[in-house]
Scaffold this active site. Structure first.
Site, PDB file in Angstrom:
ATOM      1  N   LYS A   1       0.835  -1.219   0.000  1.00 27.55           N
ATOM      2  CA  LYS A   1       0.000   0.000   0.000  1.00 27.55           C
ATOM      3  C   LYS A   1       0.863   1.260   0.000  1.00 27.55           C
ATOM      4  CE  LYS A   1      -2.060  -0.815   3.970  1.00 27.55           C
ATOM      5  NZ  LYS A   1      -1.404  -2.073   4.360  1.00 27.55           N
TER       6      LYS A   1
ATOM      7  N   ARG B   1      -9.330   0.977   8.614  1.00 25.36           N
ATOM      8  CA  ARG B   1      -8.999  -0.437   8.818  1.00 25.36           C
ATOM      9  C   ARG B   1     -10.122  -1.171   9.535  1.00 25.36           C
ATOM     10  NH1 ARG B   1      -2.717   0.650   9.610  1.00 25.36           N
ATOM     11  NH2 ARG B   1      -1.878  -0.952   8.306  1.00 25.36           N
TER      12      ARG B   1
ATOM     13  N   ARG C   1      12.243  -6.504   5.150  1.00 23.87           N
ATOM     14  CA  ARG C   1      12.048  -5.109   4.708  1.00 23.87           C
ATOM     15  C   ARG C   1      13.017  -4.175   5.445  1.00 23.87           C
ATOM     16  NH1 ARG C   1       6.079  -2.333   5.010  1.00 23.87           N
ATOM     17  NH2 ARG C   1       6.243  -2.498   7.255  1.00 23.87           N
TER      18      ARG C   1
ATOM     19  N   ARG D   1      11.838  -2.070  10.900  1.00 21.07           N
ATOM     20  CA  ARG D   1      10.805  -1.639  11.840  1.00 21.07           C
ATOM     21  C   ARG D   1      10.657  -2.671  12.955  1.00 21.07           C
ATOM     22  NH1 ARG D   1       5.477   0.325   8.605  1.00 21.07           N
ATOM     23  NH2 ARG D   1       4.496  -0.871  10.273  1.00 21.07           N
TER      24      ARG D   1
ATOM     25  N   ARG E   1       0.056  -8.952  13.416  1.00 22.16           N
ATOM     26  CA  ARG E   1      -0.488  -7.929  12.504  1.00 22.16           C
ATOM     27  C   ARG E   1      -1.309  -8.577  11.391  1.00 22.16           C
ATOM     28  NH1 ARG E   1       4.682  -5.236  10.730  1.00 22.16           N
ATOM     29  NH2 ARG E   1       3.447  -3.728   9.565  1.00 22.16           N
TER      30      ARG E   1
HETATM   31  P1  AMP Z   1       1.422   0.652   9.104  1.00 21.15           P
HETATM   32  O1  AMP Z   1       2.602   1.539   8.937  1.00 21.15           O
HETATM   33  O2  AMP Z   1       0.285   0.991   8.201  1.00 21.15           O
HETATM   34  O3  AMP Z   1       1.790  -0.814   9.068  1.00 21.15           O
HETATM   35  O4  AMP Z   1       0.870   0.925  10.597  1.00 21.15           O
HETATM   36  C1  AMP Z   1       1.714   0.708  11.727  1.00 21.15           C
HETATM   37  C2  AMP Z   1       0.844   0.493  12.950  1.00 21.15           C
HETATM   38  O5  AMP Z   1       0.053   1.663  13.202  1.00 21.15           O
HETATM   39  C3  AMP Z   1      -0.167  -0.638  12.816  1.00 21.15           C
HETATM   40  O6  AMP Z   1       0.401  -1.895  13.152  1.00 21.15           O
HETATM   41  C4  AMP Z   1      -1.238  -0.215  13.829  1.00 21.15           C
HETATM   42  O7  AMP Z   1      -0.811  -0.496  15.150  1.00 21.15           O
HETATM   43  C5  AMP Z   1      -1.233   1.295  13.677  1.00 21.15           C
HETATM   44  N1  AMP Z   1      -2.233   1.779  12.686  1.00 21.15           N
HETATM   45  C6  AMP Z   1      -1.996   2.333  11.470  1.00 21.15           C
HETATM   46  N2  AMP Z   1      -3.144   2.665  10.863  1.00 21.15           N
HETATM   47  C7  AMP Z   1      -4.141   2.312  11.716  1.00 21.15           C
HETATM   48  C8  AMP Z   1      -5.552   2.378  11.661  1.00 21.15           C
HETATM   49  N3  AMP Z   1      -6.210   2.889  10.590  1.00 21.15           N
HETATM   50  N4  AMP Z   1      -6.262   1.915  12.724  1.00 21.15           N
HETATM   51  C9  AMP Z   1      -5.643   1.412  13.805  1.00 21.15           C
HETATM   52  N5  AMP Z   1      -4.308   1.302  13.921  1.00 21.15           N
HETATM   53  C10 AMP Z   1      -3.548   1.752  12.889  1.00 21.15           C
END
Ligand code: AMP
Length: 211
Positions: A13, A88, A127, A155, A166
């Site tokens: 994404k 989400r 990654r 990360r 996740r």
């Molecule tokens: P990402 O970088 O998109 O993988 O997001 C990293 C972390 O942020 C995720 O594992 C969640 O803990 C949190 N997060 C990101 N977007 C959301 C969302 N829309 N709703 C809830 N938690 C989120």
């Protein structure tokens, strides 16, 4: 154009959102990046969000919805918007519609990128991110191909145990997908293709949609 990029962690994404934002001049908002910023700044909300993120869980809707609603009320959204990592959950999708409707706007389209779990685990656990420009690489490189710096990191939530949580908790839920499907605003893309092919498929889905 208000475009939503959906997909489990690792489906690409962020990569696609960046490319599309560059190609079309749309604003790219990643809720993961926004959360990492408030965690680094150690704000009160950031401290609350950190414990969920460290465990690989979703941050509660109440925190994330307020954060994104405030951000999308700003004028730079007028250029067009790609949301990466939001919504989400179904309550997040409902809250997004409400926040946009307040400004006379609506989601134009949602794209769901899909790939098998084994591939996502492989991608996330290999990654590497450039600390300088955020470039994502699938192997640790000596120099970043984007900015030339040699400062890469992984990360914390890309460790295999966190990745499994996740993937279990953060796939787009069926009720949320059904909402966009019912509105005729959803298209599914095969995330196992090359980056270029995925971008082309997304753009093909958007043909005929107001851009
Ligand atoms: P990402 O970088 O998109 O993988 O997001 C990293 C972390 O942020 C995720 O594992 C969640 O803990 C949190 N997060 C990101 N977007 C959301 C969302 N829309 N709703 C809830 N938690 C989120």
């Amino acid at each position: 154009m208000i475009l939503i990029l959906l997909g489990a962690p690792g489906t690409g994404k962020g990569t696609q959102a960046k490319l599309l934002a560059q190609k079309r001049g749309w604003l790219h908002l990643s809720t993961g990046d926004m959360l990492r910023e408030i965690v680094a700044a150690q704000t009160e909300l950031g401290k609350q969000a950190k414990s969920y993120m460290d465990a690989g869980n979703l941050v509660p809707d109440a925190i994330i919805i307020d954060m994104i609603a405030a951000r999308i009320s700003q004028p730079d959204v007028e250029a067009g918007l790609i949301l990466d990592g939001f919504p989400r959950t179904l309550p997040q999708a409902t809250a997004l519609d409400k926040a946009l409707a307040g400004a006379g706007k609506a989601v134009d389209f949602a794209v769901n990128i899909v790939a098998p779990d084994e591939e996502l685990i492989r991608r996330l656990s290999t990654r590497w991110l450039c600390n300088n420009c955020g470039h994502i690489a699938s192997v640790q490189m000596e120099k970043c191909p984007s900015c030339g710096q040699s400062d890469f990191r992984q990360r914390a939530d890309d460790q295999p145990d966190k990745v499994r949580v996740r993937l279990e908790k953060q796939k787009p839920p069926a009720d949320m997908l059904a909402r966009y499907q019912a509105a005729g605003k959803l298209c599914e893309i095969d995330g196992m293709q090359s980056i270029e092919r995925v971008t082309a498929d997304i753009l093909a889905c958007l043909e005929g949609v107001r851009t």
